[in-house]
Design an enzyme around this catalytic site. Structure first.
Site, PDB file in Angstrom:
ATOM      1  N   CYS A 223      22.269  -3.563   2.617  1.00 63.68           N
ATOM      2  CA  CYS A 223      22.089  -4.497   3.735  1.00 63.68           C
ATOM      3  C   CYS A 223      22.391  -5.926   3.268  1.00 63.68           C
ATOM      4  O   CYS A 223      23.538  -6.258   3.014  1.00 63.68           O
ATOM      5  CB  CYS A 223      20.683  -4.355   4.318  1.00 63.68           C
ATOM      6  SG  CYS A 223      20.494  -5.101   5.962  1.00 63.68           S
ATOM      7  N   TYR A 224      21.387  -6.788   3.128  1.00 62.12           N
ATOM      8  CA  TYR A 224      21.623  -8.146   2.625  1.00 62.12           C
ATOM      9  C   TYR A 224      22.324  -8.097   1.272  1.00 62.12           C
ATOM     10  O   TYR A 224      23.178  -8.945   0.970  1.00 62.12           O
ATOM     11  CB  TYR A 224      20.294  -8.880   2.507  1.00 62.12           C
ATOM     12  CG  TYR A 224      20.412 -10.322   2.030  1.00 62.12           C
ATOM     13  CD1 TYR A 224      20.647 -11.354   2.935  1.00 62.12           C
ATOM     14  CD2 TYR A 224      20.276 -10.642   0.678  1.00 62.12           C
ATOM     15  CE1 TYR A 224      20.750 -12.677   2.511  1.00 62.12           C
ATOM     16  CE2 TYR A 224      20.377 -11.954   0.240  1.00 62.12           C
ATOM     17  CZ  TYR A 224      20.616 -12.967   1.158  1.00 62.12           C
ATOM     18  OH  TYR A 224      20.718 -14.269   0.732  1.00 62.12           O
TER      19      TYR A 224
ATOM     20  N   HIS B  97      20.251   1.424   5.443  1.00 60.62           N
ATOM     21  CA  HIS B  97      19.166   1.593   4.472  1.00 60.62           C
ATOM     22  C   HIS B  97      19.050   3.059   4.038  1.00 60.62           C
ATOM     23  O   HIS B  97      18.392   3.862   4.710  1.00 60.62           O
ATOM     24  CB  HIS B  97      17.842   1.110   5.068  1.00 60.62           C
ATOM     25  CG  HIS B  97      17.772  -0.377   5.217  1.00 60.62           C
ATOM     26  ND1 HIS B  97      17.336  -1.200   4.207  1.00 60.62           N
ATOM     27  CD2 HIS B  97      18.109  -1.194   6.246  1.00 60.62           C
ATOM     28  CE1 HIS B  97      17.393  -2.461   4.604  1.00 60.62           C
ATOM     29  NE2 HIS B  97      17.865  -2.481   5.848  1.00 60.62           N
TER      30      HIS B  97
ATOM     31  N   GLY C 118      17.060  -7.895   3.042  1.00 62.83           N
ATOM     32  CA  GLY C 118      16.203  -9.058   3.214  1.00 62.83           C
ATOM     33  C   GLY C 118      16.379  -9.668   4.587  1.00 62.83           C
ATOM     34  O   GLY C 118      17.355  -9.372   5.292  1.00 62.83           O
TER      35      GLY C 118
ATOM     36  N   SER D 201     -13.523   2.112   4.687  1.00 62.74           N
ATOM     37  CA  SER D 201     -13.177   1.939   6.101  1.00 62.74           C
ATOM     38  C   SER D 201     -13.290   3.240   6.882  1.00 62.74           C
ATOM     39  O   SER D 201     -13.243   3.231   8.111  1.00 62.74           O
ATOM     40  CB  SER D 201     -11.742   1.420   6.217  1.00 62.74           C
ATOM     41  OG  SER D 201     -10.825   2.424   5.807  1.00 62.74           O
ATOM     42  N   GLY D 202     -13.387   4.360   6.162  1.00 62.70           N
ATOM     43  CA  GLY D 202     -13.349   5.666   6.818  1.00 62.70           C
ATOM     44  C   GLY D 202     -11.979   6.301   6.764  1.00 62.70           C
ATOM     45  O   GLY D 202     -11.814   7.471   7.101  1.00 62.70           O
ATOM     46  N   GLY D 203     -10.967   5.531   6.328  1.00 64.36           N
ATOM     47  CA  GLY D 203      -9.614   6.046   6.259  1.00 64.36           C
ATOM     48  C   GLY D 203      -9.281   6.681   4.928  1.00 64.36           C
ATOM     49  O   GLY D 203     -10.085   6.685   3.980  1.00 64.36           O
ATOM     50  N   VAL D 204      -8.062   7.204   4.837  1.00 64.26           N
ATOM     51  CA  VAL D 204      -7.604   7.899   3.636  1.00 64.26           C
ATOM     52  C   VAL D 204      -7.577   6.960   2.435  1.00 64.26           C
ATOM     53  O   VAL D 204      -8.028   7.309   1.340  1.00 64.26           O
ATOM     54  CB  VAL D 204      -6.201   8.498   3.868  1.00 64.26           C
ATOM     55  CG1 VAL D 204      -5.651   9.120   2.589  1.00 64.26           C
ATOM     56  CG2 VAL D 204      -6.233   9.522   4.987  1.00 64.26           C
ATOM     57  N   ASP D 205      -7.069   5.747   2.616  1.00 67.44           N
ATOM     58  CA  ASP D 205      -6.813   4.849   1.492  1.00 67.44           C
ATOM     59  C   ASP D 205      -8.093   4.477   0.750  1.00 67.44           C
ATOM     60  O   ASP D 205      -8.190   4.630  -0.469  1.00 67.44           O
ATOM     61  CB  ASP D 205      -6.108   3.581   1.980  1.00 67.44           C
ATOM     62  CG  ASP D 205      -4.947   3.887   2.903  1.00 67.44           C
ATOM     63  OD1 ASP D 205      -4.334   4.965   2.728  1.00 67.44           O
ATOM     64  OD2 ASP D 205      -4.665   3.084   3.803  1.00 67.44           O
ATOM     65  N   SER D 206      -9.069   3.953   1.479  1.00 74.28           N
ATOM     66  CA  SER D 206     -10.300   3.539   0.814  1.00 74.28           C
ATOM     67  C   SER D 206     -11.066   4.744   0.280  1.00 74.28           C
ATOM     68  O   SER D 206     -11.748   4.653  -0.749  1.00 74.28           O
ATOM     69  CB  SER D 206     -11.178   2.723   1.764  1.00 74.28           C
ATOM     70  OG  SER D 206     -11.576   3.479   2.882  1.00 74.28           O
TER      71      SER D 206
ATOM     72  N   GLU E 199      17.311   4.153   1.701  1.00 72.07           N
ATOM     73  CA  GLU E 199      15.981   4.406   1.152  1.00 72.07           C
ATOM     74  C   GLU E 199      14.985   4.911   2.184  1.00 72.07           C
ATOM     75  O   GLU E 199      13.919   5.426   1.820  1.00 72.07           O
ATOM     76  CB  GLU E 199      15.436   3.147   0.469  1.00 72.07           C
ATOM     77  CG  GLU E 199      15.074   1.994   1.384  1.00 72.07           C
ATOM     78  CD  GLU E 199      16.230   1.045   1.673  1.00 72.07           C
ATOM     79  OE1 GLU E 199      15.971  -0.135   1.946  1.00 72.07           O
ATOM     80  OE2 GLU E 199      17.398   1.495   1.644  1.00 72.07           O
TER      81      GLU E 199
ATOM     82  N   LYS F  65       1.414   5.908   1.854  1.00 70.71           N
ATOM     83  CA  LYS F  65       0.372   6.785   2.390  1.00 70.71           C
ATOM     84  C   LYS F  65       0.509   8.229   1.913  1.00 70.71           C
ATOM     85  O   LYS F  65      -0.487   8.852   1.537  1.00 70.71           O
ATOM     86  CB  LYS F  65       0.405   6.732   3.914  1.00 70.71           C
ATOM     87  CG  LYS F  65      -0.674   7.572   4.597  1.00 70.71           C
ATOM     88  CD  LYS F  65      -2.035   6.919   4.505  1.00 70.71           C
ATOM     89  CE  LYS F  65      -2.103   5.692   5.366  1.00 70.71           C
ATOM     90  NZ  LYS F  65      -3.467   5.094   5.396  1.00 70.71           N
TER      91      LYS F  65
END
Length: 522
Positions: free
Chosen positions: A94-95, A177, A67, A232-237, A179, A378
């Site tokens: 970490c924290y 970290h 954090g 948007s033209g991207g992978v996500d949308s 992870e 992603k």
């Protein structure tokens, strides 16, 4: 994963998994993601979740995340470490390590030298037999454990000499970290904690993520509801649109792809053709003038993002009105990195930058929000796209920010600047493809700087703009490292840009990792 069906569609609730308490790290969701890779069920909960609630879940282990706070700060996030350790073994990150140390009688101090980015840990007693005596790790902290709590021992130190790992009764802790992908053998530390210290069995076998998300959409969206999907033209949308179309059928999912004038060269026409080829119910809207008018005179990046977000909403509302239909839902391709950089959904993280698709909807839209990918990364989204048989030229595209080139033109945005950066970006990306580098890089782009320098071109003095090249490797966008191009490649790209793009006389390459930087400049 979260069990909130209103966000992700994941709806399992299983006793005996792992609880991850979120103290506000930008990386917290990665912990749950790594546990998923190890086939352990996990839930992310706020740091102030009651002890009774955690006890009812009967977790095999509890992980305290990192954090941005200091345990010395008044009002810093805290938890009853003694009570948590009675419920299940602990892993502090970490924290989380600092909180365990201070809560159990150790001493935490501000470090004389902060540790950000790559570092090394030298082990005196390794967390795993697979980890070498010197391990490369990823750090991001300003406080350190100076004295471990009674019953704990320091088992690893950083190359700065600070405590990097400690072990005690039913508790491990690391200052780095494990992870993140840039920590070597980080997954081995999590494996040792879950299996050896906690005695858990890696037996959580869910159905595919895509099947979960489709089921979640069907449960949430009514049988006659209609969805307006912003592309948007991207992978996500693109993946969100494909998921919704499969879950609900095309007639109920109306997709809008907007030309905001901030896309890459020729992108609007090319992507619109791709969308129609894969069977989406999509319409293209040319709103370039609206966006550029709204951006006129704006220099501060947050102001630009907010202006773009407002116009996107206006465009979607108008596109929906023209269809003559009423829409119940607005779908967005929000990912977890977008959410955590804008606002922590559970913990006490700080805002890094706002995202135009995070933060809810204005009341005038009178629609509910559906974001199936909100807690994914992603590369997981790309895997879902493969399960849905989306073409590789959609799935393989580098991430592109919602505000587009507006945040890659630092300072004010003009048509002249956009034309310069589009041409330079086209040269850079084309060179990556020509050299077989595009698929080896997570994200690559150009940044037009608000700086002019003296140059000599055609035997004449010039006073033109500076362009920065940026290329990074990553697995999830939460951490990233710059790509080590060969000098010949950089020289050739620089020459092509300065020779072919009028207005640029100097090219530089960004060699900053994330952290301490972000991938984008704004």
């Amino acid at each position: 994963m979260s069990t909130d069906k209103t966000k992700s569609g994941w709806d399992q609730k299983i006793e005996g998994g792992f609880v991850v308490l979120d103290f506000g790290s930008q990386l917290t969701q990665l912990i749950a993601r790594r546990l998923r890779e190890l086939h352990f069920y996990s839930e992310l909960l706020p740091f102030n979740t009651s002890i009774e609630d955690i006890r009812r879940r009967k977790p095999k282990g509890i992980i305290l995340s990192g954090g941005p706070s200091s345990v010395h700060e008044e009002g810093s996030p805290s938890a009853d470490v003694k009570a948590l350790r009675e419920i299940a073994p602990l892993l502090g990150i970490c924290y989380g390590m600092q909180l365990i140390a201070q809560s159990l009688g150790g001493k935490v101090e501000s470090a004389s030298s902060r540790e950000y980015g790559h570092g090394y840990v030298d082990w005196t007693e390794s967390m795993s037999p697979k980890i070498p005596i010197s391990q490369k790790v990823w750090m991001s902290h300003g406080d350190v454990v100076r004295v471990p709590p009674p019953g704990f021992r320091i088992v690893g130190k950083s190359d700065s000499g600070h405590a990097a790992a400690m072990k005690g009764d039913r508790a491990w802790a690391v200052q780095f970290h494990p992870e993140v992908a840039h920590t070597d053998y980080g997954i081995e530390i999590l494996r040792e904690f879950t299996i050896n210290l906690c005695g858990a069995s890696p037996d959580w076998q869910s159905a595919t993520i895509a099947e979960h998300l489709i089921q979640g959409i069907r449960e949430r969206v009514g049988p006659t509801d209609k969805v307006l999907c912003g592309l948007s033209g991207g992978v996500d949308s693109s993946v969100v649109a494909a998921l919704l179309t499969k879950a609900l059928e095309p007639a109920r999912v109306f997709c809008v792809f907007v030309n905001n004038g901030l896309l890459r060269k020729n992108e609007f026409d090319e992507v619109l053709r791709q969308y129609r080829a894969i069977g989406l119910n999509v319409t293209g809207v040319d709103a370039e003038d609206q966006f550029l008018d709204a951006l006129a005179g704006l220099e501060e990046p947050e102001a630009k993002r907010k202006a773009i977000g407002k116009i996107f909403i206006d465009v979607f509302v108008e596109a929906a009105r023209k269809t003559g239909q009423t829409y119940d839902w607005l779908a967005q391709g929000t990912l977890y990195p977008d959410v955590i950089e804008s606002v922590s959904p559970r913990g006490a993280s700080v805002t890094i930058k706002s995202h135009h698709n995070v933060g809810g909807l204005p009341a005038k839209m009178n629609m509910k929000l559906v974001e199936p990918l909100r807690e994914l990364f992603k590369d997981e989204v790309r895997e879902i796209g493969r399960e849905l048989d989306l073409p590789s030229d959609i799935l393989g595209r580098h991430p592109f920010p919602g505000p587009g080139l507006a945040i890659r033109c630092l300072g004010d945005v003009s048509r002249e600047k956009l034309e310069i950066i589009k041409e330079a970006d086209h040269i850079f990306i084309s060179a990556l493809r020509e050299h077989g580098l595009y698929d080896k890089i997570w994200q690559a782009f150009c940044v037009l700087l608000p700086v002019r320098t003296v140059g000599v071109q055609g035997d004449a003095r010039t006073y033109d703009r500076v362009l920065a090249l940026r290329a990074v490797t990553s697995s999830d966008g939460m951490t990233a490292d710059w790509y080590p191009f060969e000098f010949k490649f950089l020289r050739d790209v620089s020459n092509r840009i300065t020779n072919q793009v009028k207005g640029i006389n100097r090219v530089v390459y960004d060699v900053t990792s994330k952290p301490p930087g972000t991938i984008e400049w704004e």
